[in-house]
Structure formats: structure tokens, C-alpha cells
Design an enzyme around this catalytic site. Structure first.
Site, short mmCIF file in Angstrom:
data_model
loop_
_atom_site.label_atom_id
_atom_site.label_comp_id
_atom_site.label_asym_id
_atom_site.label_seq_id
_atom_site.Cartn_x
_atom_site.Cartn_y
_atom_site.Cartn_z
N ARG A 139 29.61 -26.97 -3.32
CA ARG A 139 30.87 -26.82 -4.04
C ARG A 139 31.98 -26.52 -3.03
O ARG A 139 31.74 -26.00 -1.94
CB ARG A 139 30.78 -25.68 -5.05
N LYS A 167 27.24 -19.64 -6.98
CA LYS A 167 27.68 -18.87 -8.13
C LYS A 167 26.76 -17.67 -8.34
O LYS A 167 25.55 -17.76 -8.14
CB LYS A 167 27.67 -19.76 -9.38
N HIS A 199 34.46 -32.20 -5.82
CA HIS A 199 33.45 -32.25 -6.86
C HIS A 199 32.93 -33.67 -7.07
O HIS A 199 31.76 -33.87 -7.41
CB HIS A 199 34.01 -31.69 -8.17
N ARG A 235 30.31 -34.15 -4.64
CA ARG A 235 29.09 -33.47 -5.10
C ARG A 235 28.34 -34.36 -6.09
O ARG A 235 27.12 -34.50 -6.01
CB ARG A 235 29.49 -32.14 -5.75
N HIS A 275 21.67 -25.54 -9.18
CA HIS A 275 21.71 -25.47 -10.64
C HIS A 275 20.60 -24.55 -11.15
O HIS A 275 19.45 -24.67 -10.73
CB HIS A 275 21.49 -26.87 -11.25
N TYR A 305 22.60 -36.51 -13.88
CA TYR A 305 22.68 -37.45 -12.76
C TYR A 305 21.58 -38.50 -12.87
O TYR A 305 21.77 -39.66 -12.48
CB TYR A 305 22.59 -36.70 -11.43
#
Length: 303
Positions: free
Chosen positions: A148, A172, A244, A247, A270, A279
Site C-alpha cells: 500500500r 493495517k 492502489h 497493487r 489481507h 483478483y
């Protein structure tokens, strides 16, 4: 008693400090501000004056004005995030916005760049200048690792192990993970660290930051975003290129090459496999398009 508007300004400052995308901050300011304008017109300027019917009436007005369902859903999401912040600050006893239902929106498949477009993008920076070396390293790193933009901006020199082609990032929730770098990214980063970065730093105060701005300080998320966007324009790519998007491209190209979905999940950071699954849907959709176009009897099979 503080006004809702004052709380919003504090929230936006937090988002900015947490390296949120400048476009995220701008959208939150505009969208949440629109609701606050609506509330103020009805003499509601404090948190105690907010109630569920007011929010419902606001969303109904947006629907009557023919706002897209996705746009309304985005506003509900933003209000919920704002409400969560108010809870953390003990300014609210419950998040009123989480009692409001958002319209269901079909999930769109993520966009991505083709390999040819990536090559055009990477050829844009002028490697004869320290800034160009840095920009090329940024583009290579984003595409090679899928990190990110906030993760990239927060990188320190010690986080990169060029010998093993690995990089430590903090994602995150302050969760640490290791990502991988291919040979081109390693080579470009080595040139930047050995040549480009020292030229940018010169006699300025030493810093641990990997990517530097023209003053020798840490490059901001906003600046990285602008570097990537400008490179996309100069490369002649039709769609807007963002960190992004790179990404998305990283994940799509990995799956196209036969990577296991759970490996991609781990590299992207994730928590939920379902987030990564989208994806796989992209690659399946493209495989079907290629099949229908290329196979002699595909048209009959597809009808």
C-alpha cells in the site's frame, strides 16, 4: 459543546497524520461535510441533536436526486468510519450511523495495467537524475511488492534486505509482514540507495526514511501518489494510474502467472481470503474472454 463540524476537522487531521490518501481525506471532507450542511439547515449542529431519521431523510434525498447507489453507499461507509472515531474519542455512546443500512452495490472487478503498460510506466523516470532514480525505484517497488502507498512511504532503509530480496512492512493494524522483491526492483533500489538517495540527502540531517523528498525528509503519501499519477500521464496510459492500481496489477499478474491465492493473500496482507478472491475473478473473466475470442467453436459453446 463542540460542533459536529469541529469533530470532523479533528477526524480529518487524524486521517492525514495516519497517511491516508489525500483523495480519501478530500472525499471525506466533501461527503461528510455535505451531510453536516444538510443537518445545519435543520438546526442540528451538535452530536446530541443527531438522530436516525435525520440520516435516513438525508439518504432518501440523495436517492431522489438520482445519486448512484455506489455513491450513497460510500457516504454511509464514510459516516460509519466518522462515527467509530467519535466512539474512540468518547464523544458518542453509540455509533448512530451503524444503525443505517447502505444500499447494496454489485462488487466491481478491480482495474489493472497490462504488462506492456507497466513497462511504459517504468520507462518514464529519467534515471540520469537522483529524482528519476528515486521515482523509478518507487514504481518498481510498488509493482514488485504490491504494498500500500502508506506502507511504502513509511519504509526505512533498514526495512529493505537487498541480499534476500525481501522487505519488511507495517500494514493495517500495525501488523508486520514480509514482502518480496524481484530482481529488477532489487537492482533499482540498490542504485537508489547507493547513488540516488545520497545525492538527495547531501549534507542534510541524516534520516532513516528510505524515500526522500527534495528537502531530504521522508516522502509523503501525497507526494508518492502524485509521482505515480504523473508517470501514468507521461506514459500515455488512458486510465488514471495510482499506487492502489499498481497493487491491483501486482495481484492480478501474480494470479495470471499461476500463483496460489493464499500466497497472494499473505503478500497483500489481507486478513480475509474473500478480499483476495476478487483478483481471481478478474483472471477467470479474462480467461473466458480470451477463450471465446480464440477457440474456433467457442462462440457455439458460449451461446
Amino acid at each position: 459543546m463542540d460542533t459536529i463540524r469541529a469533530w470532523l476537522e479533528r477526524y480529518l487531521e487524524v486521517l492525514d497524520r495516519d497517511n491516508a490518501s489525500p483523495y480519501t481525506v478530500k472525499n471525506y471532507r466533501t461527503d461528510i461535510g455535505q451531510f453536516l450542511d444538510y443537518s445545519a439547515e435543520r438546526s442540528v449542529n451538535t452530536l446530541t441533536g443527531l438522530h436516525r431519521d435525520l440520516v435516513r431523510d438525508y439518504l432518501e434525498e440523495l436517492a431522489e436526486a438520482e445519486y448512484a447507489r455506489s455513491s450513497i453507499a460510500r457516504r454511509v461507509f464514510e459516516l460509519r468510519a466518522f462515527g467509530d472515531y467519535l466512539l474512540r474519542q468518547h464523544a458518542w455512546e453509540q455509533n448512530l450511523f451503524r444503525r443505517i443500512y447502505a444500499p447494496r452495490v454489485p462488487r466491481r472487478l478491480p482495474r489493472y495495467l497490462t504488462i506492456e503498460e507497466v513497462q511504459k510506466l517504468l520507462s518514464v523516470p529519467d534515471s540520469a537524475t537522483p529524482q528519476g532514480v528515486r521515482d523509478r525505484a518507487i514504481l518498481e517497488t510498488l509493482y514488485a511488492s504490491g504494498v500500500r502507498v502508506a506502507e511504502l512511504a513509511a519504509l526505512d532503509v533498514r526495512d529493505v534486505d537487498l541480499g534476500s530480496g525481501e522487505m519488511r512492512v507495517i500494514g493495517k493494524g500495525d501488523k508486520e509482514r514480509m514482502v518480496l522483491l524481484g530482481r529488477p526492483a532489487v537492482a533499482t533500489l540498490r542504485t537508489y540507495i547507493d547513488v540516488g538517495r545520497p545525492a538527495q540527502l547531501e549534507d542534510r540531517k541524516p534520516t532513516n526514511a528510505l524515500f526522500l523528498n527534495r528537502f531530504g525528509g521522508r516522502l509523503s503519501v501525497r507526494s508518492v501518489d502524485e509521482i505515480v499519477r504523473q508517470a501514468g500521464v507521461l506514459a500515455g496510459i488512458d486510465q488514471t494510474v495510482t499506487p492502489h492500481l499498481l497493487r491491483h496489477t501486482f495481484a492480478t499478474h501474480l494470479l495470471d502467472g499461476g500463483a496460489d491465492l493464499r500466497v497472494v493473500q499473505e503478500l497483500l496482507g489481507h486478513e480475509n481470503l474473500a478480499t483476495t478472491q476478487i483478483y481471481a475473478n478478474v483472471t477467470q473473466k479474462r480467461a473466458r474472454e480470451i477463450y471465446l475470442r480464440a477457440h474456433p467453436r467457442a462462440a457455439e459453446a458460449g451461446t
